[in-house]
Design a protein around this motif. Structure first.
Motif, PDB file in Angstrom:
ATOM      1  N   LEU A 127      50.139  29.331  36.667  1.00  0.00           N
ATOM      2  CA  LEU A 127      49.245  27.839  36.736  1.00  0.00           C
ATOM      3  C   LEU A 127      49.777  26.886  37.622  1.00  0.00           C
ATOM      4  O   LEU A 127      48.716  26.320  38.438  1.00  0.00           O
ATOM      5  N   ALA A 128      51.024  26.747  37.693  1.00  0.00           N
ATOM      6  CA  ALA A 128      51.658  25.650  38.526  1.00  0.00           C
ATOM      7  C   ALA A 128      51.180  25.925  40.076  1.00  0.00           C
ATOM      8  O   ALA A 128      50.988  25.229  40.848  1.00  0.00           O
ATOM      9  N   VAL A 129      51.619  27.320  40.418  1.00  0.00           N
ATOM     10  CA  VAL A 129      51.503  27.739  41.880  1.00  0.00           C
ATOM     11  C   VAL A 129      50.077  27.590  42.285  1.00  0.00           C
ATOM     12  O   VAL A 129      49.552  27.036  43.333  1.00  0.00           O
ATOM     13  N   SER A 130      49.096  28.167  41.418  1.00  0.00           N
ATOM     14  CA  SER A 130      47.582  28.141  41.712  1.00  0.00           C
ATOM     15  C   SER A 130      47.028  26.880  41.882  1.00  0.00           C
ATOM     16  O   SER A 130      46.394  26.551  42.670  1.00  0.00           O
ATOM     17  N   GLY A 131      47.480  26.054  40.761  1.00  0.00           N
ATOM     18  CA  GLY A 131      46.891  24.677  40.953  1.00  0.00           C
ATOM     19  C   GLY A 131      47.213  23.862  42.072  1.00  0.00           C
ATOM     20  O   GLY A 131      46.494  23.206  42.505  1.00  0.00           O
ATOM     21  N   ALA A 132      48.613  24.013  42.272  1.00  0.00           N
ATOM     22  CA  ALA A 132      49.108  23.176  43.546  1.00  0.00           C
ATOM     23  C   ALA A 132      48.631  23.512  44.860  1.00  0.00           C
ATOM     24  O   ALA A 132      48.250  22.773  45.699  1.00  0.00           O
ATOM     25  N   THR A 133      48.282  25.130  45.006  1.00  0.00           N
ATOM     26  CA  THR A 133      47.925  25.440  46.343  1.00  0.00           C
ATOM     27  C   THR A 133      46.410  24.962  46.415  1.00  0.00           C
ATOM     28  O   THR A 133      46.068  24.738  47.576  1.00  0.00           O
ATOM     29  N   ALA A 134      45.731  25.108  45.411  1.00  0.00           N
ATOM     30  CA  ALA A 134      44.142  24.972  45.202  1.00  0.00           C
ATOM     31  C   ALA A 134      44.051  23.373  45.826  1.00  0.00           C
ATOM     32  O   ALA A 134      43.353  22.848  46.644  1.00  0.00           O
ATOM     33  N   LEU A 135      44.811  22.555  45.085  1.00  0.00           N
ATOM     34  CA  LEU A 135      44.899  20.960  45.436  1.00  0.00           C
ATOM     35  C   LEU A 135      45.324  20.707  46.926  1.00  0.00           C
ATOM     36  O   LEU A 135      44.684  19.917  47.802  1.00  0.00           O
ATOM     37  N   CYS A 136      46.543  21.346  47.323  1.00  0.00           N
ATOM     38  CA  CYS A 136      46.833  21.157  48.765  1.00  0.00           C
ATOM     39  C   CYS A 136      45.845  21.654  49.617  1.00  0.00           C
ATOM     40  O   CYS A 136      45.397  20.930  50.845  1.00  0.00           O
ATOM     41  N   ILE A 137      45.171  22.618  49.599  1.00  0.00           N
ATOM     42  CA  ILE A 137      44.177  23.404  50.380  1.00  0.00           C
ATOM     43  C   ILE A 137      42.932  22.272  50.342  1.00  0.00           C
ATOM     44  O   ILE A 137      42.464  21.987  51.391  1.00  0.00           O
ATOM     45  N   TYR A 138      42.532  21.933  49.052  1.00  0.00           N
ATOM     46  CA  TYR A 138      41.382  20.925  49.047  1.00  0.00           C
ATOM     47  C   TYR A 138      41.669  19.621  49.885  1.00  0.00           C
ATOM     48  O   TYR A 138      40.641  19.390  50.718  1.00  0.00           O
ATOM     49  N   PHE A 139      42.708  19.020  49.777  1.00  0.00           N
ATOM     50  CA  PHE A 139      43.098  17.849  50.384  1.00  0.00           C
ATOM     51  C   PHE A 139      43.099  17.993  51.795  1.00  0.00           C
ATOM     52  O   PHE A 139      42.818  17.149  52.525  1.00  0.00           O
ATOM     53  N   ALA A 140      43.850  19.005  52.406  1.00  0.00           N
ATOM     54  CA  ALA A 140      43.917  19.453  53.489  1.00  0.00           C
ATOM     55  C   ALA A 140      42.405  19.474  54.503  1.00  0.00           C
ATOM     56  O   ALA A 140      42.330  19.073  55.272  1.00  0.00           O
ATOM     57  N   PHE A 141      41.641  20.460  53.794  1.00  0.00           N
ATOM     58  CA  PHE A 141      40.351  20.505  54.406  1.00  0.00           C
ATOM     59  C   PHE A 141      39.412  19.295  54.135  1.00  0.00           C
ATOM     60  O   PHE A 141      38.761  18.845  55.142  1.00  0.00           O
ATOM     61  N   VAL A 142      39.481  18.594  53.177  1.00  0.00           N
ATOM     62  CA  VAL A 142      38.515  17.510  53.067  1.00  0.00           C
ATOM     63  C   VAL A 142      38.950  16.099  53.500  1.00  0.00           C
ATOM     64  O   VAL A 142      38.448  15.448  54.168  1.00  0.00           O
ATOM     65  N   TYR A 143      40.414  15.908  53.327  1.00  0.00           N
ATOM     66  CA  TYR A 143      40.613  14.620  54.090  1.00  0.00           C
ATOM     67  C   TYR A 143      41.460  14.714  55.411  1.00  0.00           C
ATOM     68  O   TYR A 143      41.065  13.583  56.437  1.00  0.00           O
ATOM     69  N   ALA A 144      42.216  15.779  55.937  1.00  0.00           N
ATOM     70  CA  ALA A 144      42.707  15.830  56.962  1.00  0.00           C
ATOM     71  C   ALA A 144      41.714  16.505  58.012  1.00  0.00           C
ATOM     72  O   ALA A 144      41.490  15.924  59.111  1.00  0.00           O
ATOM     73  N   LEU A 145      40.854  17.472  57.552  1.00  0.00           N
ATOM     74  CA  LEU A 145      40.084  18.264  58.672  1.00  0.00           C
ATOM     75  C   LEU A 145      38.622  17.577  58.434  1.00  0.00           C
ATOM     76  O   LEU A 145      37.897  18.298  59.381  1.00  0.00           O
ATOM     77  N   ARG A 146      38.331  16.972  57.448  1.00  0.00           N
ATOM     78  CA  ARG A 146      36.941  16.330  57.438  1.00  0.00           C
ATOM     79  C   ARG A 146      35.956  17.533  57.190  1.00  0.00           C
ATOM     80  O   ARG A 146      34.647  17.424  57.711  1.00  0.00           O
ATOM     81  N   VAL A 147      36.313  18.565  56.365  1.00  0.00           N
ATOM     82  CA  VAL A 147      35.481  19.441  56.222  1.00  0.00           C
ATOM     83  C   VAL A 147      35.224  19.744  54.539  1.00  0.00           C
ATOM     84  O   VAL A 147      35.953  19.699  53.541  1.00  0.00           O
ATOM     85  N   GLN A 148      33.806  19.822  54.366  1.00  0.00           N
ATOM     86  CA  GLN A 148      33.325  19.688  52.852  1.00  0.00           C
ATOM     87  C   GLN A 148      33.379  20.967  52.286  1.00  0.00           C
ATOM     88  O   GLN A 148      32.918  22.144  52.808  1.00  0.00           O
ATOM     89  N   LEU A 149      33.882  21.045  51.122  1.00  0.00           N
ATOM     90  CA  LEU A 149      33.954  22.359  50.404  1.00  0.00           C
ATOM     91  C   LEU A 149      33.190  22.315  49.019  1.00  0.00           C
ATOM     92  O   LEU A 149      32.972  21.006  48.539  1.00  0.00           O
ATOM     93  N   PRO A 150      32.798  23.422  48.503  1.00  0.00           N
ATOM     94  CA  PRO A 150      31.845  23.098  47.523  1.00  0.00           C
ATOM     95  C   PRO A 150      32.610  22.699  46.252  1.00  0.00           C
ATOM     96  O   PRO A 150      33.657  23.163  46.036  1.00  0.00           O
ATOM     97  N   LEU A 151      31.945  21.668  45.644  1.00  0.00           N
ATOM     98  CA  LEU A 151      32.520  21.044  44.401  1.00  0.00           C
ATOM     99  C   LEU A 151      32.267  21.766  43.073  1.00  0.00           C
ATOM    100  O   LEU A 151      32.917  21.853  42.004  1.00  0.00           O
TER     101      LEU A 151
END
Length: 164
Positions: A127-151
């Motif tokens: 749970l810890a690894v999967s949750g942290a990985t998903a959040l890191c990837i989400y923030f990297a794409f949405v805020y750093a790369l400005r790519v919208q992901l399905p919510l």
């Protein structure tokens, strides 16, 4: 172990080639910087490069007269068909529910099931690894790369709290 490595390297090399083939159909670079084909092209090249290096390493060990490694190659004892079927089923569910459930839920769920059932990790670690990985990837794409992901079903919740 070496046979599993070889099989996975061949699979990911083919996947990398497929990604590169799809990426070159899109603009790699435009006047504002990287285009939609840039990231898949780089990802495909990295997949193929790393798999090539690993295949070379496995082949060097195999031809280095390592008897235990040769036994492993010649025996039929590699990843069971059940594990492969489970992995494909997890990926198929990921594909089916990605849009409706959203990126965060599906990536967390996919990584959790893969780590817990196939990787034999504890529930807390998975749970810890999967949750942290998903959040890191989400923030990297949405805020750093400005790519919208399905919510998905979290759309209203995230949009409400992100506008504050």
């Amino acid at each position: 172990m070496a046979k599993k490595d070889l099989i996975s390297c061949v699979f990911f090399s083919l996947l990398g080639g497929f990604v590169i083939f799809g990426a070159v159909k899109h603009p790699i670079w435009d006047r504002y910087g990287p285009g939609p084909g840039f990231f898949p092209l780089v990802l495909g090249i990295v997949f193929m490069l790393l798999c090539g290096i690993h295949i070379f390493k496995v082949a060097a060990e195999y031809f280095g007269h390592n008897r235990e490694l040769r036994k492993e190659f010649e025996s039929a004892a590699f990843a069971s068909k059940t594990r492969l079927a489970l992995c494909l089923a997890f990926f198929f569910c990921f594909y089916l529910f990605f849009e409706s459930l959203g990126f965060l839920i599906m990536v967390t769920g996919y990584l959790f099931t893969t780590l817990f059932f196939l990787g034999k990790r504890s529930v807390k670690t998975s749970l810890a690894v999967s949750g942290a990985t998903a959040l890191c990837i989400y923030f990297a794409f949405v805020y750093a790369l400005r790519v919208q992901l399905p919510l998905g079903i979290l759309r209203d919740f995230i949009l409400t709290y992100s506008s504050r």
